[in-house]
Scaffold this motif. Structure first.
Motif, PDB file in Angstrom:
ATOM      1  N   GLU A 166      77.075 -73.850  55.000  1.00 50.06           N
ATOM      2  CA  GLU A 166      78.357 -73.746  55.700  1.00 50.06           C
ATOM      3  C   GLU A 166      78.905 -72.324  55.617  1.00 50.06           C
ATOM      4  O   GLU A 166      79.444 -71.791  56.591  1.00 50.06           O
ATOM      5  N   GLU A 167      78.726 -71.711  54.428  1.00 49.87           N
ATOM      6  CA  GLU A 167      79.188 -70.332  54.246  1.00 49.87           C
ATOM      7  C   GLU A 167      78.399 -69.383  55.140  1.00 49.87           C
ATOM      8  O   GLU A 167      78.966 -68.479  55.767  1.00 49.87           O
ATOM      9  N   LYS A 168      77.093 -69.606  55.205  1.00 47.99           N
ATOM     10  CA  LYS A 168      76.239 -68.756  56.036  1.00 47.99           C
ATOM     11  C   LYS A 168      76.585 -68.920  57.512  1.00 47.99           C
ATOM     12  O   LYS A 168      76.635 -67.934  58.260  1.00 47.99           O
ATOM     13  N   LYS A 169      76.821 -70.171  57.928  1.00 49.61           N
ATOM     14  CA  LYS A 169      77.188 -70.406  59.322  1.00 49.61           C
ATOM     15  C   LYS A 169      78.527 -69.749  59.647  1.00 49.61           C
ATOM     16  O   LYS A 169      78.702 -69.155  60.707  1.00 49.61           O
ATOM     17  N   ALA A 170      79.473 -69.848  58.695  1.00 51.11           N
ATOM     18  CA  ALA A 170      80.783 -69.231  58.914  1.00 51.11           C
ATOM     19  C   ALA A 170      80.656 -67.715  58.996  1.00 51.11           C
ATOM     20  O   ALA A 170      81.261 -67.064  59.861  1.00 51.11           O
ATOM     21  N   GLN A 171      79.835 -67.148  58.086  1.00 53.54           N
ATOM     22  CA  GLN A 171      79.630 -65.694  58.074  1.00 53.54           C
ATOM     23  C   GLN A 171      78.935 -65.253  59.365  1.00 53.54           C
ATOM     24  O   GLN A 171      79.326 -64.250  59.978  1.00 53.54           O
ATOM     25  N   THR A 172      77.908 -66.007  59.750  1.00 55.87           N
ATOM     26  CA  THR A 172      77.188 -65.668  60.976  1.00 55.87           C
ATOM     27  C   THR A 172      78.096 -65.787  62.188  1.00 55.87           C
ATOM     28  O   THR A 172      78.041 -64.964  63.117  1.00 55.87           O
ATOM     29  N   THR A 173      78.925 -66.807  62.206  1.00 56.25           N
ATOM     30  CA  THR A 173      79.869 -66.982  63.313  1.00 56.25           C
ATOM     31  C   THR A 173      80.819 -65.792  63.398  1.00 56.25           C
ATOM     32  O   THR A 173      81.112 -65.285  64.492  1.00 56.25           O
ATOM     33  N   THR A 174      81.295 -65.321  62.238  1.00 52.83           N
ATOM     34  CA  THR A 174      82.181 -64.153  62.204  1.00 52.83           C
ATOM     35  C   THR A 174      81.460 -62.921  62.737  1.00 52.83           C
ATOM     36  O   THR A 174      82.011 -62.133  63.514  1.00 52.83           O
ATOM     37  N   GLU A 175      80.197 -62.751  62.318  1.00 51.00           N
ATOM     38  CA  GLU A 175      79.407 -61.604  62.773  1.00 51.00           C
ATOM     39  C   GLU A 175      79.155 -61.691  64.277  1.00 51.00           C
ATOM     40  O   GLU A 175      79.184 -60.674  64.974  1.00 51.00           O
ATOM     41  N   ILE A 176      78.894 -62.899  64.761  1.00 51.90           N
ATOM     42  CA  ILE A 176      78.677 -63.077  66.198  1.00 51.90           C
ATOM     43  C   ILE A 176      79.937 -62.735  66.974  1.00 51.90           C
ATOM     44  O   ILE A 176      79.891 -62.054  68.010  1.00 51.90           O
ATOM     45  N   GLU A 177      81.067 -63.201  66.476  1.00 51.50           N
ATOM     46  CA  GLU A 177      82.337 -62.898  67.137  1.00 51.50           C
ATOM     47  C   GLU A 177      82.586 -61.395  67.173  1.00 51.50           C
ATOM     48  O   GLU A 177      83.050 -60.853  68.183  1.00 51.50           O
ATOM     49  N   ALA A 178      82.285 -60.702  66.049  1.00 53.47           N
ATOM     50  CA  ALA A 178      82.456 -59.246  66.001  1.00 53.47           C
ATOM     51  C   ALA A 178      81.514 -58.558  66.986  1.00 53.47           C
ATOM     52  O   ALA A 178      81.898 -57.598  67.681  1.00 53.47           O
ATOM     53  N   GLN A 179      80.277 -59.050  67.056  1.00 54.23           N
ATOM     54  CA  GLN A 179      79.297 -58.473  67.977  1.00 54.23           C
ATOM     55  C   GLN A 179      79.706 -58.711  69.427  1.00 54.23           C
ATOM     56  O   GLN A 179      79.568 -57.829  70.281  1.00 54.23           O
ATOM     57  N   GLU A 180      80.210 -59.910  69.704  1.00 53.55           N
ATOM     58  CA  GLU A 180      80.669 -60.216  71.057  1.00 53.55           C
ATOM     59  C   GLU A 180      81.831 -59.307  71.450  1.00 53.55           C
ATOM     60  O   GLU A 180      81.914 -58.855  72.602  1.00 53.55           O
ATOM     61  N   LYS A 181      82.731 -59.027  70.505  1.00 53.00           N
ATOM     62  CA  LYS A 181      83.867 -58.127  70.777  1.00 53.00           C
ATOM     63  C   LYS A 181      83.376 -56.709  71.056  1.00 53.00           C
ATOM     64  O   LYS A 181      83.868 -56.018  71.958  1.00 53.00           O
ATOM     65  N   ALA A 182      82.347 -56.284  70.271  1.00 53.53           N
ATOM     66  CA  ALA A 182      81.794 -54.946  70.473  1.00 53.53           C
ATOM     67  C   ALA A 182      81.166 -54.828  71.863  1.00 53.53           C
ATOM     68  O   ALA A 182      81.337 -53.812  72.558  1.00 53.53           O
ATOM     69  N   VAL A 183      80.428 -55.870  72.270  1.00 59.19           N
ATOM     70  CA  VAL A 183      79.822 -55.872  73.609  1.00 59.19           C
ATOM     71  C   VAL A 183      80.904 -55.857  74.682  1.00 59.19           C
ATOM     72  O   VAL A 183      80.813 -55.128  75.677  1.00 59.19           O
ATOM     73  N   LYS A 184      81.948 -56.644  74.469  1.00 56.02           N
ATOM     74  CA  LYS A 184      83.061 -56.692  75.426  1.00 56.02           C
ATOM     75  C   LYS A 184      83.749 -55.322  75.523  1.00 56.02           C
ATOM     76  O   LYS A 184      84.102 -54.867  76.635  1.00 56.02           O
ATOM     77  N   ASP A 185      83.932 -54.662  74.403  1.00 58.82           N
ATOM     78  CA  ASP A 185      84.544 -53.328  74.402  1.00 58.82           C
ATOM     79  C   ASP A 185      83.698 -52.340  75.191  1.00 58.82           C
ATOM     80  O   ASP A 185      84.234 -51.503  75.952  1.00 58.82           O
ATOM     81  N   LEU A 186      82.371 -52.432  75.013  1.00 58.27           N
ATOM     82  CA  LEU A 186      81.472 -51.544  75.764  1.00 58.27           C
ATOM     83  C   LEU A 186      81.513 -51.862  77.254  1.00 58.27           C
ATOM     84  O   LEU A 186      81.468 -50.956  78.096  1.00 58.27           O
ATOM     85  N   GLU A 187      81.608 -53.137  77.585  1.00 59.26           N
ATOM     86  CA  GLU A 187      81.712 -53.516  78.998  1.00 59.26           C
ATOM     87  C   GLU A 187      82.991 -52.947  79.616  1.00 59.26           C
ATOM     88  O   GLU A 187      82.985 -52.448  80.751  1.00 59.26           O
TER      89      GLU A 187
END
Length: 437
Positions: A166-187
């Protein structure tokens, strides 16, 4: 011979349950007394539930290879423990049979013929046999207790893995959200940059038009419109021409200004184009990383099934405690039978108490006979669980397709629902025949 009014039935009523039913034979009818000891009545459903709950847990550990391996070890240990239980029960039954068929009759003869030395030797031999199985049963109780701790430890591992997952999924979800924001910023950056390029291109187009209009107007004034008009498509040539000409310094100055502005705009456009390419490269890299993260996040097992495993292991643990109590009951019963067998042994040398001792031997024989038959019944139950009940361990649940997994899971649940807690409904292959009148 057992009858409903015999002292034996009254004495062991607290330890054994009896029921009467008629069994029609080919040419006669007889009364059959079937014995179902309390200490084994829950044995078959418990043993069956244990294997099925292990199976269910095993299925739910698909994609948890570490826990799958640990659970397989615990299940194999349980299977081996059941095999040892079967062997010990067989030994208990064999000891009971030897006592009933050989040793106690020999003791009875020795007492009847006043062979005190032979009687004492027989008693000591019986005591040694019984003490041996009492000790072995005690060791079996200890083994069940230790195994129960192992299953509890496995349950703790499941809880820990659930927490980590659960901790890993939560951490991965946070990282995915951060990565998605970075991609959105670049777009967004790419969009803004592209808009700037469009604005510059519009300005360049307008400056070119201004330069064309200026050249055309100047050409008319100098009466050389044909020549300069022909040069309009070649802006650099027009600029050079006006730079070298001293006839109209103002016109030349205007051309130089427009030319400088166009040059600057071209430089800015080139810079923006380079930036756009750089953003494209970074965005492609981030998009690939984001896709990888999402794939990996999908491969992280959902901890929801671990809840089921934890519950199953808790039930298995409770069943093992019941089985441990079964062996504790056997131990208590053995001690009681031991006391019954050697009751009044001090009377061997007292001739006037011979009848009392002989009665004690007869009573002990009845107890040991019933105990031996019960052990054979229990042995048959454990035997069933050491054959095919754990065959599911041969295959990894991770190798099953979703359809296969669902079908196997539903089959196990169906089998669990079919288990009847009423011990009288079971027909155990290899169970001892009923005692007949």
């Amino acid at each position: 011979m057992l009858t409903q009014s015999s002292p034996l039935l009254r004495e062991v009523h607290s330890s054994y349950r009896y029921f009467l039913y008629r069994q029609k034979m080919s040419d006669s009818q007889e009364i059959v007394i079937a014995i179902t000891p309390d200490f084994i009545k829950e044995l078959l459903p418990s043993a069956q539930r244990t294997a099925l709950l292990y199976h269910l847990s095993y299925l739910c550990l698909a994609k948890f290879p570490k826990l799958e391996r640990v659970l397989r070890q615990r299940a194999v240990e349980t299977q081996l423990l059941f095999g040892s239980s079967e062997a010990l029960l067989l030994k208990c039954a064999a000891t009971s049979k030897n006592l009933v068929s050989t040793l106690l009759p020999a003791l009875k003869i020795a007492v009847e013929e006043d062979e005190s030395i032979l009687a004492i030797k027989s008693l000591e031999k019986a005591r040694a046999w019984i003490t041996e199985i009492v000790d072995k049963v005690g060791q079996m109780v200890d083994r069940y207790e230790k195994h129960n701790h192992s299953v509890a430890s496995c349950s703790s591992d499941v809880i820990l893995e659930k927490s980590l997952t659960e901790e890993k999924k939560a951490q991965t979800t946070t990282e995915i959200e951060a990565q998605e924001k970075a991609v959105k910023d670049l777009e967004d950056e790419l969009k803004n940059n592209h808009q700037k390029i469009i604005q510059i291109e519009t300005t360049i187009k307008q400056k070119n038009q201004d330069l064309y209009n200026h050249v055309k107007a100047t050409s008319k004034k100098s009466n050389d419109g044909g020549f300069l008009s022909a040069l309009v498509p070649f802006i650099e040539a027009v600029v050079k021409l006006f730079t070298k000409s001293d006839d109209d310094s103002e016109a030349a100055a205007t051309v130089q200004v427009l030319s400088s502005e166009l040059t600057q705009l071209s430089i800015e456009k080139s810079s923006l184009m380079s930036k756009e390419w750089s953003i494209h490269v970074r965005m492609t890299d981030m998009q690939l990383k984001l896709a990888t993260m999402k794939i990996e996040n999908g491969s992280i097992p959902d901890p929801v099934h671990l809840n089921d495993v934890q519950k199953c292991l808790s039930r298995i643990q409770n069943i093992l405690i019941q089985l441990q109590k079964f062996w504790e009951s056997v131990s208590v019963m053995l001690e009681a039978l031991k006391d019954e067998t050697f009751a009044k042994e001090d009377f061997i040398l007292k001739r006037n108490m011979k009848a009392t001792f002989l009665e004690s031997i007869n009573s002990a024989k009845g107890h040991w006979k019933a105990f031996g038959e019960s052990c054979l019944h229990a042995k048959s139950i454990f035997s069933l669980q050491t054959k095919d009940a754990y065959k599911f361990l041969e295959n990894s649940p991770s190798a099953l397709t979703p359809e296969q997994w669902k079908k196997e899971y539903e089959t196990v649940i169906e089998q669990l629902n079919k288990i009847d807690p009423d011990p009288f409904h079971y027909k155990v292959p290899g169970a001892p025949a009923a005692i007949t009148q």
